[in-house]
Design an enzyme around this catalytic site. Structure first.
Site, PDB file in Angstrom:
ATOM      1  N   ASP A  24       0.812  -1.215   0.000  1.00  0.00           N
ATOM      2  CA  ASP A  24       0.000   0.000   0.000  1.00  0.00           C
ATOM      3  C   ASP A  24       0.852   1.276   0.000  1.00  0.00           C
ATOM      4  O   ASP A  24       0.367   2.355   0.327  1.00  0.00           O
ATOM      5  CB  ASP A  24      -0.924   0.010   1.221  1.00  0.00           C
ATOM      6  CG  ASP A  24      -0.159  -0.074   2.546  1.00  0.00           C
ATOM      7  OD1 ASP A  24       1.077  -0.251   2.508  1.00  0.00           O
ATOM      8  OD2 ASP A  24      -0.806   0.023   3.605  1.00  0.00           O
ATOM      9  N   HIS A  64       8.798  -3.892  -4.020  1.00  0.00           N
ATOM     10  CA  HIS A  64       8.156  -4.289  -2.755  1.00  0.00           C
ATOM     11  C   HIS A  64       9.188  -4.817  -1.763  1.00  0.00           C
ATOM     12  O   HIS A  64      10.190  -5.434  -2.147  1.00  0.00           O
ATOM     13  CB  HIS A  64       7.114  -5.377  -3.034  1.00  0.00           C
ATOM     14  CG  HIS A  64       6.234  -5.702  -1.868  1.00  0.00           C
ATOM     15  ND1 HIS A  64       5.333  -4.798  -1.339  1.00  0.00           N
ATOM     16  CD2 HIS A  64       6.128  -6.825  -1.115  1.00  0.00           C
ATOM     17  CE1 HIS A  64       4.694  -5.371  -0.327  1.00  0.00           C
ATOM     18  NE2 HIS A  64       5.171  -6.587  -0.161  1.00  0.00           N
ATOM     19  N   CYS A  84       5.116  -0.457   2.449  1.00  0.00           N
ATOM     20  CA  CYS A  84       5.678  -1.793   2.653  1.00  0.00           C
ATOM     21  C   CYS A  84       7.039  -1.774   3.340  1.00  0.00           C
ATOM     22  O   CYS A  84       7.323  -2.641   4.170  1.00  0.00           O
ATOM     23  CB  CYS A  84       5.735  -2.576   1.337  1.00  0.00           C
ATOM     24  SG  CYS A  84       6.836  -1.890   0.080  1.00  0.00           S
TER      25      CYS A  84
END
Length: 228
Positions: free
Chosen positions: A95, A204, A98
């Site tokens: 979101d 990520h 991370c």
């Protein structure tokens, strides 16, 4: 190196400031308790990966996002490395928070304290701007204000600030082709602990553990009662 301290900026609403401070204080209380429980996980991944050479860390901001094809190949490379070293990821939400969620999981055994972690990193960026502004190719004040906002992607500058703030060596198992291991060490101090993250490059972060730590991580947790 001289430390640069900046004064706090005023807030438009004393009520919202008080509420935010209360939330951060509550997070700090919970985090202190959880940190004690999860401290015994420190070093486990490090022992498994002790033979891996690392490359020097250079703080930098995010400059590009890989295209879908490159990102897919990078992800497969990261998965292969996780399997090769017997590691598993605690997956956190993608979101925009991370990096801070993964750091929170390593520090406190839960990704839910990411707001507190971001707050502390933002404070570090503000109070010691001379440490970091040389790595930021934009107006530094604009950069640190952006990084204080929930949902803004963390970068290698915020990783350095987190290492400095929490006196931690942050270790990344990455998807980079040329290296799979990066260490970020705190400036001018010995690290008190190690934090291990997986890094799907520029996409990520997740929190990283040994497979044998599954039982320890998911054992029944004590209830912590907070009185307000």
């Amino acid at each position: 190196m001289t430390h640069t301290f900046l004064s706090e900026e005023g807030c438009s609403s004393s009520t919202s400031l008080s509420s935010e401070k209360g939330d951060i204080d509550n997070d700090r209380m919970i985090a202190t308790v959880l940190s004690e429980e999860y401290a015994n996980l420190d070093g486990a991944v490090g022992r498994r990966l002790s033979t891996l050479p690392s490359i020097p860390h250079v703080p930098r901001i995010n400059t590009f996002i890989p295209n879908l094809s490159d990102a897919s190949l990078d992800h497969q490379r990261l998965i292969q490395r996780l399997h090769a070293y017997g590691l598993f990821e605690v997956k956190v939400s993608g979101d925009g928070n991370c990096q801070f969620r993964a750091l929170s999981d390593q520090l406190y055994g839960s990704p839910e304290h990411h707001k507190y972690v971001r707050k502390e990193v933002a404070k570090q960026l503000k109070e010691f701007c001379s440490f970091y502004e040389g790595y930021v190719p934009m107006k530094y004040k604009q950069y640190r204000k952006k990084m204080a906002k929930s949902g803004e992607w963390g970068d290698h500058v915020t990783l350095q600030a987190a290492a400095d703030k929490f006196s931690a060596k942050i270790c990344l198992l990455t998807s980079f082709r040329d290296t799979c291991f990066i260490e970020i060490v705190p400036r001018g101090q010995d690290p008190r602990r190690e934090l291990w993250l997986s890094f799907w490059s520029e996409v990520h972060y997740n929190s990283l553990y040994e497979l044998q730590d599954l039982k320890l991580r998911y054992k029944p947790k004590k209830k912590h009662w907070l009185f307000f």
